[in-house]
Design an enzyme around this catalytic site. Structure first.
Site, PDB file in Angstrom:
ATOM      1  N   HIS A 150       4.580 -17.110   1.254  1.00 28.68           N
ATOM      2  CA  HIS A 150       5.843 -17.132   1.993  1.00 28.68           C
ATOM      3  C   HIS A 150       6.503 -18.507   1.871  1.00 28.68           C
ATOM      4  O   HIS A 150       7.715 -18.614   1.717  1.00 28.68           O
ATOM      5  CB  HIS A 150       5.608 -16.860   3.485  1.00 28.68           C
ATOM      6  CG  HIS A 150       5.005 -15.526   3.786  1.00 28.68           C
ATOM      7  ND1 HIS A 150       3.753 -15.395   4.335  1.00 28.68           N
ATOM      8  CD2 HIS A 150       5.486 -14.271   3.643  1.00 28.68           C
ATOM      9  CE1 HIS A 150       3.482 -14.115   4.525  1.00 28.68           C
ATOM     10  NE2 HIS A 150       4.508 -13.402   4.117  1.00 28.68           N
ATOM     11  N   GLN A 152       8.318   0.638   8.394  1.00 23.49           N
ATOM     12  CA  GLN A 152       7.712   0.677   7.068  1.00 23.49           C
ATOM     13  C   GLN A 152       6.209   0.930   7.092  1.00 23.49           C
ATOM     14  O   GLN A 152       5.559   0.908   6.054  1.00 23.49           O
ATOM     15  CB  GLN A 152       8.037  -0.593   6.274  1.00 23.49           C
ATOM     16  CG  GLN A 152       7.345  -1.850   6.742  1.00 23.49           C
ATOM     17  CD  GLN A 152       7.892  -3.078   6.029  1.00 23.49           C
ATOM     18  OE1 GLN A 152       9.040  -3.471   6.205  1.00 23.49           O
ATOM     19  NE2 GLN A 152       7.062  -3.690   5.195  1.00 23.49           N
ATOM     20  N   LYS A 199       4.765 -10.373  -5.959  1.00 29.29           N
ATOM     21  CA  LYS A 199       3.560  -9.642  -5.571  1.00 29.29           C
ATOM     22  C   LYS A 199       3.912  -8.205  -5.183  1.00 29.29           C
ATOM     23  O   LYS A 199       3.193  -7.278  -5.488  1.00 29.29           O
ATOM     24  CB  LYS A 199       2.848 -10.327  -4.408  1.00 29.29           C
ATOM     25  CG  LYS A 199       1.533  -9.655  -4.074  1.00 29.29           C
ATOM     26  CD  LYS A 199       0.815 -10.357  -2.964  1.00 29.29           C
ATOM     27  CE  LYS A 199       1.324  -9.938  -1.617  1.00 29.29           C
ATOM     28  NZ  LYS A 199       0.806  -8.619  -1.171  1.00 29.29           N
ATOM     29  N   GLN A 245       8.746  -3.245  -4.430  1.00 29.21           N
ATOM     30  CA  GLN A 245       9.730  -3.600  -3.397  1.00 29.21           C
ATOM     31  C   GLN A 245      10.919  -4.348  -4.020  1.00 29.21           C
ATOM     32  O   GLN A 245      12.072  -4.113  -3.655  1.00 29.21           O
ATOM     33  CB  GLN A 245       9.045  -4.478  -2.350  1.00 29.21           C
ATOM     34  CG  GLN A 245       9.983  -5.069  -1.323  1.00 29.21           C
ATOM     35  CD  GLN A 245       9.216  -5.750  -0.206  1.00 29.21           C
ATOM     36  OE1 GLN A 245       8.737  -5.093   0.710  1.00 29.21           O
ATOM     37  NE2 GLN A 245       9.082  -7.052  -0.257  1.00 29.21           N
ATOM     38  N   SER A 268      -1.023 -11.684   3.875  1.00 29.28           N
ATOM     39  CA  SER A 268      -1.400 -11.745   5.294  1.00 29.28           C
ATOM     40  C   SER A 268      -2.616 -10.856   5.542  1.00 29.28           C
ATOM     41  O   SER A 268      -3.418 -11.113   6.440  1.00 29.28           O
ATOM     42  CB  SER A 268      -0.239 -11.295   6.178  1.00 29.28           C
ATOM     43  OG  SER A 268       0.927 -12.011   5.840  1.00 29.28           O
ATOM     44  N   ARG A 269      -2.744  -9.797   4.746  1.00 26.45           N
ATOM     45  CA  ARG A 269      -3.845  -8.848   4.945  1.00 26.45           C
ATOM     46  C   ARG A 269      -5.192  -9.395   4.461  1.00 26.45           C
ATOM     47  O   ARG A 269      -6.229  -8.790   4.753  1.00 26.45           O
ATOM     48  CB  ARG A 269      -3.535  -7.514   4.265  1.00 26.45           C
ATOM     49  CG  ARG A 269      -2.406  -6.749   4.954  1.00 26.45           C
ATOM     50  CD  ARG A 269      -2.271  -5.338   4.413  1.00 26.45           C
ATOM     51  NE  ARG A 269      -1.399  -4.515   5.251  1.00 26.45           N
ATOM     52  CZ  ARG A 269      -0.126  -4.260   4.983  1.00 26.45           C
ATOM     53  NH1 ARG A 269       0.435  -4.766   3.897  1.00 26.45           N
ATOM     54  NH2 ARG A 269       0.597  -3.500   5.789  1.00 26.45           N
TER      55      ARG A 269
HETATM   56  P1  AMP Z   1       5.510  -9.904   3.878  1.00 24.76           P
HETATM   57  O1  AMP Z   1       5.461 -10.838   5.024  1.00 24.76           O
HETATM   58  O2  AMP Z   1       4.164  -9.494   3.367  1.00 24.76           O
HETATM   59  O3  AMP Z   1       6.454  -8.752   4.096  1.00 24.76           O
HETATM   60  O4  AMP Z   1       6.140 -10.740   2.675  1.00 24.76           O
HETATM   61  C1  AMP Z   1       7.383 -11.375   2.773  1.00 24.76           C
HETATM   62  C2  AMP Z   1       7.816 -11.836   1.420  1.00 24.76           C
HETATM   63  O5  AMP Z   1       6.861 -12.747   0.896  1.00 24.76           O
HETATM   64  C3  AMP Z   1       7.936 -10.692   0.398  1.00 24.76           C
HETATM   65  O6  AMP Z   1       9.060 -10.904  -0.421  1.00 24.76           O
HETATM   66  C4  AMP Z   1       6.658 -10.822  -0.379  1.00 24.76           C
HETATM   67  O7  AMP Z   1       6.764 -10.314  -1.700  1.00 24.76           O
HETATM   68  C5  AMP Z   1       6.478 -12.323  -0.388  1.00 24.76           C
HETATM   69  N1  AMP Z   1       5.069 -12.652  -0.661  1.00 24.76           N
HETATM   70  C6  AMP Z   1       3.981 -12.194  -0.011  1.00 24.76           C
HETATM   71  N2  AMP Z   1       2.858 -12.674  -0.576  1.00 24.76           N
HETATM   72  C7  AMP Z   1       3.248 -13.457  -1.600  1.00 24.76           C
HETATM   73  C8  AMP Z   1       2.560 -14.248  -2.574  1.00 24.76           C
HETATM   74  N3  AMP Z   1       1.235 -14.322  -2.610  1.00 24.76           N
HETATM   75  N4  AMP Z   1       3.301 -14.919  -3.487  1.00 24.76           N
HETATM   76  C9  AMP Z   1       4.651 -14.863  -3.470  1.00 24.76           C
HETATM   77  N5  AMP Z   1       5.350 -14.142  -2.573  1.00 24.76           N
HETATM   78  C10 AMP Z   1       4.663 -13.454  -1.656  1.00 24.76           C
END
Ligand code: AMP
Length: 285
Positions: free
Chosen positions: A37, A61, A150, A154, A187-188
């Protein structure tokens, strides 16, 4: 840095920045922030004069049996990280503000790419994603929005939505940030216990194996690639593979034969964690 909860106030804040000729960069997240992030945040801060990061765990979602209730939430730590990384605003709307009583309208698509990969396995997931991203775009009125590679599918879904619905925002994709051992930050990952965490880097290694087969060994048969990934993962103790696919980089349709560019994508379950990853490969011609 300012924390804003109210959507009207958020829009006002962006409009004020724009009136000062500042470009508004936007990073939508579900929080529990990690370096992935923060990479998006840093890109936005480097490229835009005003950066907004949103934190909203979007119920729309998540499927009924998914991890919405248990999804990691770390707001205080997230705020600290945003501040340290020079976000101008952290937007943290409440569920009530995003989905008030009487909410009835969703953004959806009939594109084929919604019925494959995560879209097939998580019915309604991308409808929820498109809806919340459209709402956030309408509230934040960003010039540029940053998404991570990643979540490859999406990215495709969001870019198509923006084009189809004439949304005045530029989408920029940022390469996946990884742990030193190759595991994509997520996050998971917090759900993984020690033995699972030790297995998790083999997800990335299986994709690198696929890349070598395609690029160096000239393997064209997608089913051979998929079989090799599954065999490799099984050998390493990762048996619960939700999907593994070799697909066209734009349409996401599964390929039988690989010639040119392709993307290899997979989703696996390791204990409570559902982890996804992908690799784009350019085949020698
Ligand atoms: P999320 O909080 O999982 O919905 O992710 C928010 C944003 O961060 C999304 O655009 C994800 O693709 C991006 N993101 C999550 N993990 C990574 C990562 N390891 N590297 C780059 N972007 C990430």
């Amino acid at each position: 840095m300012e924390r804003i909860v109210n959507p009207e106030k958020m829009r006002e804040n962006s409009r004020t920045a724009k009136a000062l000729s500042k470009r508004v960069g936007f990073v939508p997240t579900m929080g529990s922030l990690h370096q992935g992030h923060l990479e998006l945040l840093q890109r936005s801060v480097a490229e835009c004069e005003h950066t907004v990061l949103s934190i909203f765990v979007n119920p729309a979602q998540f499927g009924v049996n998914e991890d919405y209730d248990n999804y990691p939430r770390n707001i205080e730590e997230d705020l600290e990280l945003c501040k340290a990384n020079k976000a101008d605003v952290v937007f943290t709307p409440t569920q009530k503000e995003m989905y008030p009583n009487g909410f009835r309208t969703y953004v959806d698509t009939n594109a084929d790419y919604i019925n494959v990969l995560c879209g097939e396995k998580r019915p309604g997931h991308f409808r929820g994603v498109m809806t919340v991203v459209a709402k956030l775009f309408n509230i934040v009125e960003a010039d540029i929005a940053y998404f991570g590679e990643k979540d490859y599918q999406q990215g495709i879904v969001v870019k198509r939505m923006v084009e189809d619905l004439d949304m005045p925002v530029e989408i920029k994709m940022v390469p996946t940030v990884r742990e030193e051992d190759g595991l994509a930050l997520s996050s998971r990952n917090a759900y993984l216990d020690t033995p699972q965490r030790e297995k998790a880097p083999f997800i990335r290694k299986s994709l690198l194996l696929a890349k070598r087969m395609i690029k160096e060994k000239d393997v064209c048969d997608a089913s051979e690639i998929k079989r090799s990934i599954l065999d490799f993962l099984a050998e390493k103790g990762i048996e619960d593979v939700e999907y593994v696919e070799v697909a066209d980089t734009d349409s996401l349709m599964p390929l039988k034969n690989i010639n040119g560019r392709c993307v290899v994508l997979l989703a696996v379950h390791l204990g409570e964690a559902r982890l996804i990853d992908n690799i784009t490969v350019e085949k020698r011609r």
